[in-house]
Motif scaffolding. Structure first.
Motif, PDB file in Angstrom:
ATOM      1  N   VAL A 148      31.928 -15.853  59.839  1.00  0.00           N
ATOM      2  CA  VAL A 148      32.528 -14.252  60.437  1.00  0.00           C
ATOM      3  C   VAL A 148      31.925 -13.014  59.936  1.00  0.00           C
ATOM      4  O   VAL A 148      33.074 -13.775  58.799  1.00  0.00           O
ATOM      5  CB  VAL A 148      32.659 -14.695  61.575  1.00  0.00           C
ATOM      6  N   SER A 149      32.350 -11.689  60.187  1.00  0.00           N
ATOM      7  CA  SER A 149      32.282 -10.733  59.559  1.00  0.00           C
ATOM      8  C   SER A 149      33.589  -9.713  60.697  1.00  0.00           C
ATOM      9  O   SER A 149      33.226  -9.649  61.922  1.00  0.00           O
ATOM     10  CB  SER A 149      31.024 -10.274  59.207  1.00  0.00           C
ATOM     11  N   SER A 150      33.268  -8.704  59.845  1.00  0.00           N
ATOM     12  CA  SER A 150      33.729  -7.312  61.106  1.00  0.00           C
ATOM     13  C   SER A 150      32.548  -6.817  61.986  1.00  0.00           C
ATOM     14  O   SER A 150      32.427  -5.955  62.501  1.00  0.00           O
ATOM     15  CB  SER A 150      34.357  -5.978  59.589  1.00  0.00           C
ATOM     16  N   GLU A 151      31.323  -7.146  61.356  1.00  0.00           N
ATOM     17  CA  GLU A 151      29.782  -7.067  62.280  1.00  0.00           C
ATOM     18  C   GLU A 151      30.221  -7.978  63.364  1.00  0.00           C
ATOM     19  O   GLU A 151      29.359  -8.157  64.907  1.00  0.00           O
ATOM     20  CB  GLU A 151      29.421  -7.473  62.246  1.00  0.00           C
ATOM     21  N   ASP A 152      31.320  -8.713  64.062  1.00  0.00           N
ATOM     22  CA  ASP A 152      31.729  -9.655  65.129  1.00  0.00           C
ATOM     23  C   ASP A 152      32.917  -9.148  65.485  1.00  0.00           C
ATOM     24  O   ASP A 152      33.464  -9.246  65.276  1.00  0.00           O
ATOM     25  CB  ASP A 152      30.829 -11.188  64.325  1.00  0.00           C
ATOM     26  N   LEU A 153      32.870  -9.966  67.022  1.00  0.00           N
ATOM     27  CA  LEU A 153      33.676  -9.823  67.756  1.00  0.00           C
ATOM     28  C   LEU A 153      33.915 -11.096  67.937  1.00  0.00           C
ATOM     29  O   LEU A 153      33.211 -12.167  68.358  1.00  0.00           O
ATOM     30  CB  LEU A 153      33.560  -9.267  69.185  1.00  0.00           C
ATOM     31  N   VAL A 164      30.385 -13.364  69.143  1.00  0.00           N
ATOM     32  CA  VAL A 164      29.068 -12.913  68.711  1.00  0.00           C
ATOM     33  C   VAL A 164      29.321 -11.911  68.033  1.00  0.00           C
ATOM     34  O   VAL A 164      30.107 -11.154  67.720  1.00  0.00           O
ATOM     35  CB  VAL A 164      28.601 -12.483  70.418  1.00  0.00           C
ATOM     36  N   ALA A 165      27.604 -11.810  67.813  1.00  0.00           N
ATOM     37  CA  ALA A 165      27.241 -10.573  67.104  1.00  0.00           C
ATOM     38  C   ALA A 165      27.594  -8.828  67.874  1.00  0.00           C
ATOM     39  O   ALA A 165      27.783  -8.763  69.252  1.00  0.00           O
ATOM     40  CB  ALA A 165      26.445 -10.061  66.732  1.00  0.00           C
ATOM     41  N   ALA A 166      28.551  -7.894  67.512  1.00  0.00           N
ATOM     42  CA  ALA A 166      29.184  -7.007  68.232  1.00  0.00           C
ATOM     43  C   ALA A 166      28.216  -5.843  68.754  1.00  0.00           C
ATOM     44  O   ALA A 166      27.831  -5.578  70.161  1.00  0.00           O
ATOM     45  CB  ALA A 166      30.002  -5.585  67.044  1.00  0.00           C
ATOM     46  N   ASP A 167      27.145  -6.512  68.274  1.00  0.00           N
ATOM     47  CA  ASP A 167      25.820  -5.364  68.744  1.00  0.00           C
ATOM     48  C   ASP A 167      24.843  -6.308  69.864  1.00  0.00           C
ATOM     49  O   ASP A 167      23.651  -5.558  70.521  1.00  0.00           O
ATOM     50  CB  ASP A 167      24.713  -5.507  67.550  1.00  0.00           C
ATOM     51  N   ARG A 168      25.506  -7.103  69.788  1.00  0.00           N
ATOM     52  CA  ARG A 168      24.393  -8.400  71.519  1.00  0.00           C
ATOM     53  C   ARG A 168      26.146  -8.745  72.475  1.00  0.00           C
ATOM     54  O   ARG A 168      25.735  -8.773  73.931  1.00  0.00           O
ATOM     55  CB  ARG A 168      24.107  -9.788  71.050  1.00  0.00           C
ATOM     56  N   ALA A 169      27.513  -8.238  72.577  1.00  0.00           N
ATOM     57  CA  ALA A 169      28.017  -8.062  73.571  1.00  0.00           C
ATOM     58  C   ALA A 169      27.532  -7.164  74.148  1.00  0.00           C
ATOM     59  O   ALA A 169      27.947  -8.771  75.339  1.00  0.00           O
ATOM     60  CB  ALA A 169      29.928  -7.463  72.129  1.00  0.00           C
TER      61      ALA A 169
END
Length: 230
Positions: A148-153, A164-169
């Motif tokens: 996981v990275s800062s691109e995730d929630l 989950v990926a931030a862009d799909r949240a």
């Protein structure tokens, strides 16, 4: 993000991932809140632990309010990698909580501090090792089989933790809300005397399956708009 998650749960988000065809990234079983009932939700602030608290202090220096420190300690059960001072400092940096792939200590103090901390549990000794630091120490964190990275929630509650990926949240949260409403309606109907078998036309499903063994209950639920499994 915690407000958006307030009326949802990790099971609902997991079901939403399945329905949307998003790979499930769930923390290993056993990760739970130090204080029962606590919840956490926010953007991942990753940190890999090598035996020293310095990596956490460095992460706090770049933390944005509401982020959640996700600590990769390799799932170790021979040391606690966070305690009261690391958690107090997290709160001072505006971090919304900590999710640890490993153990914590100073449990009474963490309860008093009140900042959500999720881990495998408590263990008295801290680390006595000092491993070589990797270049990705503050860029990504491993959590079980997931990276996981800062691109995730990250979302955590009494059922566990998932990423989950931030862009799909927003899509997944909306799907989870729809699943929740369907399940609520089904629960009310059961209490009113309409069984789940009746609601899901289970006899019809059995007849269709007899005619076509490949016909699954999940297909059936999607056809009639049920929720139960996803």
């Amino acid at each position: 993000m915690l407000e958006a998650f307030a009326e949802l749960s990790t099971p609902l988000l997991a079901d939403a991932c399945v329905r949307a065809g998003v790979p499930l990234r769930v923390a290993p079983a056993g990760i739970g809140a130090v204080v029962a009932g606590q919840r956490v939700a926010g953007r991942v602030l990753p940190a890999r632990h090598y035996g020293s608290v310095d990596v956490f202090l460095e992460a706090y220096g770049t933390a944005r309010p509401g982020e959640v420190l996700v600590i990769d300690n390799g799932g170790r059960t021979d040391e606690a990698c966070v305690g009261d001072l690391a958690v107090l400092e997290a709160g001072a940096a505006g971090v919304a909580g900590l999710v640890v792939w490993g153990l914590h200590r100073d449990t009474p103090e963490l309860v008093e501090i009140g900042l959500p901390v999720f881990s495998y549990g408590s263990h008295p000794p801290g680390p006595v090792r000092l491993a070589e630091r990797e270049p990705e120490a503050l860029l990504t964190a491993r959590f079980g089989p997931h990276l996981v990275s800062s691109e995730d929630l990250v979302f955590g509650d009494e059922d566990g933790v998932l990423f989950v990926a931030a862009d799909r949240a927003q899509e997944l949260l909306a799907t989870a809300r729809r699943i929740r409403e369907t399940e609520r309606e089904q629960a009310l109907a059961i209490r009113d005397g309409r069984t789940l078998r009746q609601q899901t036309a289970f006899d019809d499903y059995l007849a269709r399956r007899a005619a076509d063994p490949s016909y699954s209950f999940r297909q059936h639920l999607r056809r009639i708009g049920g929720a139960i499994e996803e």
